[in-house]
Design a protein around this motif. Structure first.
Motif, PDB file in Angstrom:
ATOM      1  N   ALA A  38      -3.235  -2.757   3.965  1.00  0.00           N
ATOM      2  CA  ALA A  38      -2.194  -2.916   2.955  1.00  0.00           C
ATOM      3  C   ALA A  38      -1.411  -4.207   3.205  1.00  0.00           C
ATOM      4  O   ALA A  38      -1.025  -4.504   4.329  1.00  0.00           O
ATOM      5  CB  ALA A  38      -1.261  -1.715   2.997  1.00  0.00           C
TER       6      ALA A  38
ATOM      7  N   ALA B  87       1.630  -7.006   1.321  1.00  0.00           N
ATOM      8  CA  ALA B  87       2.744  -7.037   0.379  1.00  0.00           C
ATOM      9  C   ALA B  87       2.274  -7.603  -0.959  1.00  0.00           C
ATOM     10  O   ALA B  87       1.477  -8.528  -1.005  1.00  0.00           O
ATOM     11  CB  ALA B  87       3.870  -7.872   0.944  1.00  0.00           C
TER      12      ALA B  87
ATOM     13  N   ALA C 209       6.231  -4.572  -3.232  1.00  0.00           N
ATOM     14  CA  ALA C 209       5.828  -3.423  -2.430  1.00  0.00           C
ATOM     15  C   ALA C 209       5.094  -3.896  -1.187  1.00  0.00           C
ATOM     16  O   ALA C 209       4.419  -4.924  -1.208  1.00  0.00           O
ATOM     17  CB  ALA C 209       4.940  -2.498  -3.248  1.00  0.00           C
ATOM     18  N   ASP C 210       5.270  -3.138  -0.119  1.00  0.00           N
ATOM     19  CA  ASP C 210       4.554  -3.403   1.125  1.00  0.00           C
ATOM     20  C   ASP C 210       4.239  -2.056   1.766  1.00  0.00           C
ATOM     21  O   ASP C 210       4.383  -1.014   1.134  1.00  0.00           O
ATOM     22  CB  ASP C 210       5.375  -4.317   2.048  1.00  0.00           C
ATOM     23  N   ALA C 211       3.818  -2.070   3.003  1.00  0.00           N
ATOM     24  CA  ALA C 211       3.433  -0.834   3.681  1.00  0.00           C
ATOM     25  C   ALA C 211       4.618   0.106   3.883  1.00  0.00           C
ATOM     26  O   ALA C 211       4.450   1.318   4.001  1.00  0.00           O
ATOM     27  CB  ALA C 211       2.783  -1.159   5.019  1.00  0.00           C
TER      28      ALA C 211
ATOM     29  N   TRP D  80       8.042   4.777   0.766  1.00  0.00           N
ATOM     30  CA  TRP D  80       6.890   5.439   0.156  1.00  0.00           C
ATOM     31  C   TRP D  80       6.963   6.950   0.329  1.00  0.00           C
ATOM     32  O   TRP D  80       6.437   7.701  -0.500  1.00  0.00           O
ATOM     33  CB  TRP D  80       5.592   4.899   0.723  1.00  0.00           C
TER      34      TRP D  80
ATOM     35  N   GLU E  17      -2.629   1.924  -4.322  1.00  0.00           N
ATOM     36  CA  GLU E  17      -3.321   1.740  -3.041  1.00  0.00           C
ATOM     37  C   GLU E  17      -2.324   1.674  -1.886  1.00  0.00           C
ATOM     38  O   GLU E  17      -2.542   2.297  -0.839  1.00  0.00           O
ATOM     39  CB  GLU E  17      -4.157   0.461  -3.088  1.00  0.00           C
ATOM     40  N   LEU E  18      -1.231   0.949  -2.082  1.00  0.00           N
ATOM     41  CA  LEU E  18      -0.198   0.885  -1.047  1.00  0.00           C
ATOM     42  C   LEU E  18       0.421   2.266  -0.822  1.00  0.00           C
ATOM     43  O   LEU E  18       0.674   2.666   0.321  1.00  0.00           O
ATOM     44  CB  LEU E  18       0.886  -0.122  -1.428  1.00  0.00           C
ATOM     45  N   HIS E  19       0.657   2.993  -1.882  1.00  0.00           N
ATOM     46  CA  HIS E  19       1.232   4.341  -1.770  1.00  0.00           C
ATOM     47  C   HIS E  19       0.276   5.268  -1.015  1.00  0.00           C
ATOM     48  O   HIS E  19       0.682   6.012  -0.125  1.00  0.00           O
ATOM     49  CB  HIS E  19       1.533   4.893  -3.159  1.00  0.00           C
TER      50      HIS E  19
ATOM     51  N   ALA F  30       0.218   4.529   2.676  1.00  0.00           N
ATOM     52  CA  ALA F  30       1.448   4.816   3.408  1.00  0.00           C
ATOM     53  C   ALA F  30       1.774   6.303   3.515  1.00  0.00           C
ATOM     54  O   ALA F  30       2.575   6.705   4.346  1.00  0.00           O
ATOM     55  CB  ALA F  30       2.628   4.110   2.735  1.00  0.00           C
TER      56      ALA F  30
END
Length: 146
Positions: free
Chosen positions: A4, A6, A74-76, A92, A139-141, A144
């Motif tokens: 993941a 940003a 958004a990030d990890a 998240w 995908e990030l969600h 996390a």
């Protein structure tokens, strides 16, 4: 599973429309303001009236440019949603789903207790850009949350 990173998304079409409207408003009010002194109606317009007309155009243009402000980062760790006026950051773990309901104008974050936050940076009119944004956010969600 990919790593993941940003991501940042802004609306595309509405930014173009907002900037075009802002330029049109400033130009129109400037022309009207400059021509205001030459009226055959007998009304006397002073320099202050002309300046006020131009300033009104600038204020309206600033209002139009607020539509270009939405952004999502958004990030990890979580997601930051900046809409027209407000900005909030969510972990998240606080987000249940990233969704884009049928017929909706923009994406949204589903939160606990049947609450949701609109993500105005991801708009339906941007089509493929919106699809890519929702996929990246999902995908990030997914990465996390367990």
């Amino acid at each position: 599973m990919s790593t993941a990173v940003a991501v940042e998304f802004r609306p595309k079409k509405i930014r173009l429309v907002a900037v075009t409207c802002a330029v049109f408003l400033v130009a129109s009010f400037t022309v009207v303001g400059l021509l205001l002194g030459d009226t055959p109606t007998g009304v006397i317009f002073r320099t202050s009236d002309q300046v006020a007309m131009i300033c009104l155009g600038v204020l309206l243009a600033c209002g139009a440019l607020l539509l270009a402000r939405p952004r999502v980062r958004a990030d990890a760790e979580g997601i930051e949603v900046r809409n027209v006026v407000t900005a909030h950051r969510y972990a998240w773990s606080d987000v249940l789903h990233v969704s884009f309901p049928d017929g909706a104008s923009w994406a949204r974050l589903e939160l606990p207790d049947d609450e949701y936050v609109s993500v105005m940076a991801v708009q339906a009119v941007d089509r493929e850009h919106a699809v890519a944004a929702v996929r990246a956010l999902r995908e990030l969600h997914r990465a996390a949350t367990p």
